[in-house]
Design a protein around this motif. Structure first.
Motif, PDB file in Angstrom:
ATOM      1  N   UNK A   1       0.839  -1.203   0.000  1.00  0.00           N
ATOM      2  CA  UNK A   1       0.000   0.000   0.000  1.00  0.00           C
ATOM      3  C   UNK A   1       0.870   1.247   0.000  1.00  0.00           C
ATOM      4  N   UNK A   2       0.552   2.135  -0.893  1.00  0.00           N
ATOM      5  CA  UNK A   2       1.189   3.450  -1.010  1.00  0.00           C
ATOM      6  C   UNK A   2       0.115   4.427  -0.535  1.00  0.00           C
TER       7      UNK A   2
ATOM      8  N   UNK B   1      -2.659   0.746  -4.532  1.00  0.00           N
ATOM      9  CA  UNK B   1      -2.472  -0.562  -3.905  1.00  0.00           C
ATOM     10  C   UNK B   1      -1.994  -1.555  -4.957  1.00  0.00           C
ATOM     11  N   UNK B   2      -1.010  -2.368  -4.600  1.00  0.00           N
ATOM     12  CA  UNK B   2      -0.540  -3.454  -5.458  1.00  0.00           C
ATOM     13  C   UNK B   2      -0.966  -4.763  -4.808  1.00  0.00           C
ATOM     14  N   UNK B   3      -1.870  -5.482  -5.498  1.00  0.00           N
ATOM     15  CA  UNK B   3      -2.444  -6.717  -4.939  1.00  0.00           C
ATOM     16  C   UNK B   3      -1.701  -7.944  -5.456  1.00  0.00           C
ATOM     17  N   UNK B   4      -1.844  -9.090  -4.796  1.00  0.00           N
ATOM     18  CA  UNK B   4      -1.185 -10.309  -5.273  1.00  0.00           C
ATOM     19  C   UNK B   4      -1.568 -10.609  -6.728  1.00  0.00           C
TER      20      UNK B   4
ATOM     21  N   UNK C   1      11.274   4.731  -3.428  1.00  0.00           N
ATOM     22  CA  UNK C   1      10.571   4.836  -2.144  1.00  0.00           C
ATOM     23  C   UNK C   1      10.154   3.455  -1.646  1.00  0.00           C
ATOM     24  N   UNK C   2       9.601   2.636  -2.560  1.00  0.00           N
ATOM     25  CA  UNK C   2       9.173   1.291  -2.166  1.00  0.00           C
ATOM     26  C   UNK C   2      10.347   0.432  -1.704  1.00  0.00           C
TER      27      UNK C   2
ATOM     28  N   UNK D   1       3.998   3.794   3.791  1.00  0.00           N
ATOM     29  CA  UNK D   1       4.162   2.662   2.870  1.00  0.00           C
ATOM     30  C   UNK D   1       3.997   1.383   3.684  1.00  0.00           C
ATOM     31  N   UNK D   2       3.155   0.479   3.208  1.00  0.00           N
ATOM     32  CA  UNK D   2       2.958  -0.796   3.898  1.00  0.00           C
ATOM     33  C   UNK D   2       3.407  -1.941   3.007  1.00  0.00           C
ATOM     34  N   UNK D   3       4.445  -2.654   3.460  1.00  0.00           N
ATOM     35  CA  UNK D   3       4.925  -3.856   2.771  1.00  0.00           C
ATOM     36  C   UNK D   3       5.053  -4.957   3.829  1.00  0.00           C
ATOM     37  N   UNK D   4       4.191  -5.964   3.811  1.00  0.00           N
ATOM     38  CA  UNK D   4       4.267  -7.025   4.814  1.00  0.00           C
ATOM     39  C   UNK D   4       5.659  -7.678   4.859  1.00  0.00           C
TER      40      UNK D   4
END
Length: 540
Positions: A3-4, A23-26, A46-47, A58-61
């Motif tokens: 999520x950005x 959002x970038x989904x699976x 940034x990612x 920024x959310x990256x599991x």
């Protein structure tokens, strides 16, 4: 998955974007588009936590594995091609080492509790190693790098012996072999030939993970993506669909926005006229105040900014011969480093006619660029002959034309040196058409991007009264909109064009004949690129 969230990014006083989200989904396949300088590469950085940002999150599991292919590939030497590609899966290599250590421990005497603990650890390692594709790492490395055009006879060569373009392919293979959950890819088709592009397109279609990529190849993007994320005008906008859909939808939204703007302006004008007319009348004071408050609260619709793109057409060239180029039994042989001859092609017999738009195609190494150089007289034929017709003046654009620019010249000085008889006003207007305006003309060549250098060379070609244009990868470094402008200009050009390109949209849009250089000879197809593809498919 990623999520950005309301991210703001500034460089000094320049705002790249404010409160931007996506959002970038699976399994998503997403194209990242926008004008040069809008901040597409910054999104990747940034990612990857290579750059910070001013606001948002920024959310990256933690368990999501992310790999990044960038144009900055760094140093490569001291390993074979296969070793370098396999090193991309560093985690698999690390796990293999740990498993070997445990296997050696199991050969010693261990008490039951320690044995159980070690076996559990080994099982965990084996599970993760299998997930990473570790058991067939060597096989996949060979499959991927061969698909990207590095043939098996080069697999054991030191990567330091390869040119920058070939090392770029090796760096791309290092990302693909990781099979991460998410791949961030900045211009993956740069330096790839058509066969490798088609292979990579299919590979990414079959890939189960998510992809976020930039590309200047329209057909490549259309073949893969299911969404477009546009970085432009200090914001980020998402469109569902491929690149062609994005272009149509963007135009629809633009028309709607203009209509809303015009409607709002008409309403505001009426309100302001009422306020101006009755402002001084006590009897209308309440109404005037009400309308003042009303228009103050209105969120103003802004007109969408116009996209700034190249705007040029080739001048009408002087008429030349109907037989523009005549080739008879043309042959070319190179001498290898070890002194042995290498036949590039032989027996090439064909005629290029006036107003032809000829795509020169063939597998990598078939001799397409060499053929163009022979026709231009930049390298001698080894046999046969190639001759330009009477009154034919050829202009040549090569993959290495950018290296011939004087790095210390300004843009204005470079063009002036190439067009010595043109006025300063003409040259400035020419440069403006190629997006060099104001202080941009004083930029030194050495600080220009690849796309900017390409525009300098194209500006020179446009003004040199050539009636034959010989173009070797003219779209390299150009963005999608610039490619479309060049395509239209060449279609309208009242002269002859021979060109090599790995851009399928360009090949489909321009060619009326195809010359295929293959197996040392040439085949002539008297219709366009689609017919050529259909014919090749039916033959295979």
């Amino acid at each position: 998955m990623i999520s950005f969230n309301n991210v703001s990014k500034h460089y000094g006083g320049q705002v790249l974007y404010d409160n931007a989200s996506f959002i970038l989904r699976p399994g998503d396949k997403v194209g990242l588009v926008g004008p040069n300088g809008a901040g597409k590469t910054t999104v990747f950085r940034i990612l990857m936590k290579e750059e910070g940002f001013e606001g948002g999150s920024i959310t990256v599991p933690d368990k999501v594995r992310v790999a990044y292919f960038s144009q900055n590939i760094g140093e490569m030497k001291g390993r074979t091609v296969i070793e370098e590609v396999m090193s991309g899966s560093a985690k698999a290599s690390e796990l293999a080492s740990e498993m070997r250590k445990i296997e050696k421990m199991l050969e010693t005497d261990l008490d039951p509790d320690e044995m159980e603990k070690v076996l559990i650890q080994l099982g965990d390692y084996q599970t993760e190693f299998e997930k990473l594709g570790g058991y067939d790492l060597d096989t996949r490395a060979k499959e991927i790098i061969t698909g990207l055009g590095v043939m098996p006879y080069d697999h054991d060569r030191d990567v330091g012996l390869f040119s920058g373009g070939w090392r770029m392919r090796i760096a791309l293979a290092k990302v693909l072999i990781q099979q991460p959950d998410v791949m961030l890819m900045d211009e993956p088709t740069n330096y790839l030939d058509l066969e490798s592009i088609v292979w990579l397109e299919q590979w990414l279609k079959d890939y189960k993970g998510a992809v976020l990529m930039t590309s200047h190849d329209r057909d490549f993007m259309n073949g893969i993506v299911n969404r477009i994320i546009e970085v432009a005008n200090k914001t980020i906008t998402t469109y569902t669909g491929d690149y062609d859909y994005y272009e149509k939808e963007k135009e629809i939204r633009k028309v709607q926005q203009i209509a809303q703007y015009e409607s709002q302006q008409a309403m505001l004008q009426k309100e302001e006229e009422f306020i101006a007319k009755f402002a001084a009348r006590a009897s209308h004071a309440a109404q005037v105040q009400s309308r003042v408050k009303k228009i103050d609260k209105i969120e103003r619709v802004e007109l969408p900014p116009e996209d700034v793109v190249m705007d040029f057409t080739f001048p009408v060239p002087p008429r030349g011969s109907n037989d523009v180029v005549t080739m008879k039994n043309l042959a070319k042989t190179w001498t290898r480093d070890d002194g042995t001859p290498h036949k590039v092609f032989s027996g090439l017999t064909a005629t290029v006619n006036r107003l032809d738009k000829i795509a020169v195609v063939g597998v990598n190494g078939a001799g397409k660029s060499t053929l163009l150089k022979v026709i231009c007289g930049l390298t001698e034929a080894s046999g046969g002959e190639s001759a330009l017709g009477p009154s034919i003046q050829a202009g040549y654009f090569s993959q290495f034309s950018l290296d011939l620019l004087n790095p210390e010249n300004t843009v204005l000085e470079e063009i002036s040196s190439r067009l010595p008889h043109s006025s300063n006003g003409y040259i400035r207007n020419l440069l403006a058409a190629f997006l060099f305006r104001g202080d941009d003309v004083e930029k030194k060549i050495k600080v220009l991007s690849g796309g900017e250098k390409s525009r300098v060379v194209l500006a020179t070609l446009m003004s040199s009264n050539n009636n034959l244009l010989i173009l070797d990868e003219p779209t390299n470094h150009l963005d999608l909109k610039s490619r479309d402008v060049l395509l239209k200009a060449l279609k309208d050009f009242e002269g002859t064009v021979m060109y090599v390109s790995h851009d399928r949209h360009f090949l489909h849009g321009l060619s009326n004949r195809v010359f295929e250089v293959d197996k040392g000879g040439i085949r002539v197809f008297e219709t366009g690129y689609q017919y050529y593809l259909d014919k090749k498919k039916s033959e295979s």
